[in-house]
Design an enzyme around this catalytic site. Structure first.
Site, PDB file in Angstrom:
ATOM      1  N   CYS A 146       0.832  -1.210   0.000  1.00  0.00           N
ATOM      2  CA  CYS A 146       0.000   0.000   0.000  1.00  0.00           C
ATOM      3  C   CYS A 146       0.869   1.264   0.000  1.00  0.00           C
ATOM      4  CB  CYS A 146      -0.924  -0.027   1.219  1.00  0.00           C
ATOM      5  SG  CYS A 146      -1.706   1.553   1.585  1.00  0.00           S
ATOM      6  N   CYS A 188       0.267   3.360   3.161  1.00  0.00           N
ATOM      7  CA  CYS A 188       0.846   2.699   4.338  1.00  0.00           C
ATOM      8  C   CYS A 188       2.339   2.975   4.434  1.00  0.00           C
ATOM      9  CB  CYS A 188       0.602   1.187   4.270  1.00  0.00           C
ATOM     10  SG  CYS A 188      -1.145   0.719   4.272  1.00  0.00           S
TER      11      CYS A 188
END
Length: 480
Positions: free
Chosen positions: A170, A173
């Site tokens: 991600c 993230c």
């Protein structure tokens, strides 16, 4: 002065003396038949007069409701969280409205499509957040990695547990990771887990702990959840009652958020403060969805041109695993134009028995993505809309309604799956006009029935009488 004798001379109905007339059985029978025929025809004419007929025509749409069309909908998504559910509208004229919220309401629902609480307010879920300045300096990981084996243990050991659910692939993230680890180290120094024991920052890798993330209804990455020991409730499905953090993700904001959660514990040791009462906390901390489904209801005003209503997962600061997104849905209600009560349709059945049959054609229909279809499945609906208008005989509109046909299909996509409703309004409309008969026309027909039957019966009686007289003369042997 005109004499009575002259007045009598214009009499159309001159009388024959009664003693000069002769009654007959054939005439009596014919009179009875004529009277019954008059009564029957009168009843048929009366029924025709009381029955309202209609004329149906196809004309160019002359809508009086402007250039916009109201679209009402109520759709349940069993596998789409209200956190990220977004309603978007676009059309061929270039209109493109993303995440419409003004006329939309969302409710978290369980597997039975039953709402689990009050209306869900997204707040800043879909907005862009600050991740701080990028830095090349190395950092030491300060958060604790959790998995299915130790997740519940840690949550019940610390009064406050702030957990970052993430995925290694991600983008957001990876932006959060430096700030998260720095914040974890600062919190660890300020509130030592061994000595203080009030808070811990942890993380869960959802690619390794898919079941754990699914149990907590994680659909977007990263998702920062706050669990509290004092209010951590469980239901039969082991769901936790907790909150989500939607604020900025820089180190300073994260530390400030955690301090706001921890500090009130000293003030009220027997009652944990569930929320910081500051305005900042009310914006960034919101109750997390207790279920993974969402019911979206409301209405939109769309232009009367081909367009799309699309429901999808959307966020400016979260990533989604398209292979795990399931856009199955149940259409509870979908209609166009003004909402019409069923009673109104029932009143118009006498004019058009088929009216209202396709006003809400998709209602109560389910479109479920079965497992055999695989991942990345988009469900599309193609709606052809036609307006129907019913007019009284005086030209006054009784009802205006929009009916539509619907064709649905599933397609595989490389992008994030969506549920799409493609609508197209026909340039033609159906016009149903009421045709009522005038009273003068009814009276004229009644007079024609009475006069016609009486005249025809008189002719038949004359023919019958002459025939019987002739037959009698032949029997007597009279010569002509």
């Amino acid at each position: 002065m005109i004499s009575p004798r002259k007045i009598k001379s214009v009499d159309f109905y001159r009388k024959i003396p009664r003693d000069l007339t002769e009654a007959s059985l054939s005439g009596a029978g014919l009179s009875i038949v004529a009277a019954l025929s008059m009564l029957l025809l009168f009843g048929m004419e009366l029924s025709s007069y009381l029955t309202v007929s209609t004329t149906t025509s196809i004309i160019i749409d002359r809508s009086s409701d402007g250039d916009f069309l109201r679209m009402d909908f109520n759709i349940s998504f069993p596998s789409l969280s209200c956190e990220f559910a977004s309603v978007d509208v676009s059309d061929v004229l270039g209109t493109n409205r993303l995440n419409v919220t003004k006329t939309i309401r969302k409710f978290s629902i369980d597997s039975n499509l039953t709402p689990t609480g009050s209306e869900f307010h997204s707040g800043e879920v879909l907005s862009h957040v600050n991740h701080g300045e990028k830095s090349a300096e190395e950092f030491v990981e300060g958060s604790v990695s959790l998995g299915a084996r130790n997740f519940d243990t840690f949550l019940h050991q610390y009064p406050i547990s702030v957990v970052n659910f993430y995925a290694p692939w991600c983008y957001w993230c990876n932006l959060l990771k430096p700030s998260w680890e720095k914040a974890a180290n600062q919190i660890k120094e300020r509130y030592d887990p061994e000595m203080d024991g009030r808070v811990i920052l942890a993380k869960v890798d959802c690619t390794q702990e898919a079941d754990l993330c699914r149990r907590n209804h994680i659909q977007g990455y990263p998702s920062i959840r706050i669990f509290r020991k004092g209010s951590d409730l469980r239901d039969d499905n082991a769901h936790h009652d907790h909150e989500s953090y939607y604020g900025d993700r820089d180190t300073e904001s994260l530390v400030k958020m955690v301090i706001g959660l921890v500090e009130p514990i000293h003030v009220e040791p027997h009652k944990l403060a569930l929320e910081d009462k500051s305005d900042n906390a009310s914006k960034t901390l919101k109750k997390a969805p207790s279920t993974g489904g969402c019911r979206i209801e409301g209405y939109m005003r769309v232009k009367k041109v081909p367009g799309n209503l699309m429901v999808s997962a959307r966020s400016e600061s979260h990533s989604f695993d398209s292979s795990q997104m399931n856009m199955s849905h149940v259409v509870n209600h979908l209609s166009f134009g003004k909402r019409i009560l069923p009673e109104a349709f029932s009143d118009l059945k006498r004019l058009a028995p088929y009216l209202g049959g396709s006003h809400n054609r998709l209602d109560d229909r389910s479109f479920i993505n079965q497992h055999d279809l695989g991942p990345n499945v988009t469900i599309e609906h193609y709606l052809q809309i036609v307006k129907t208008e019913v007019l009284k005989s005086n030209g006054h509109a009784m009802i205006e309604e929009y009916e539509y046909t619907a064709h649905s299909s599933v397609t595989h996509t490389y992008y994030l799956p969506v549920a799409k409703f493609h609508f197209e309004l026909s340039p033609m409309q159906v016009l149903i006009t009421e045709n009522s008969k005038s009273f003068s026309h009814f009276i004229t027909n009644v007079c024609a029935i009475i006069g016609g039957v009486f005249t025809v019966a008189g002719i038949l009686d004359s023919i019958l009488h002459q025939t019987m007289t002739l037959m009698k003369k032949i029997e007597l042997g009279k010569n002509f």
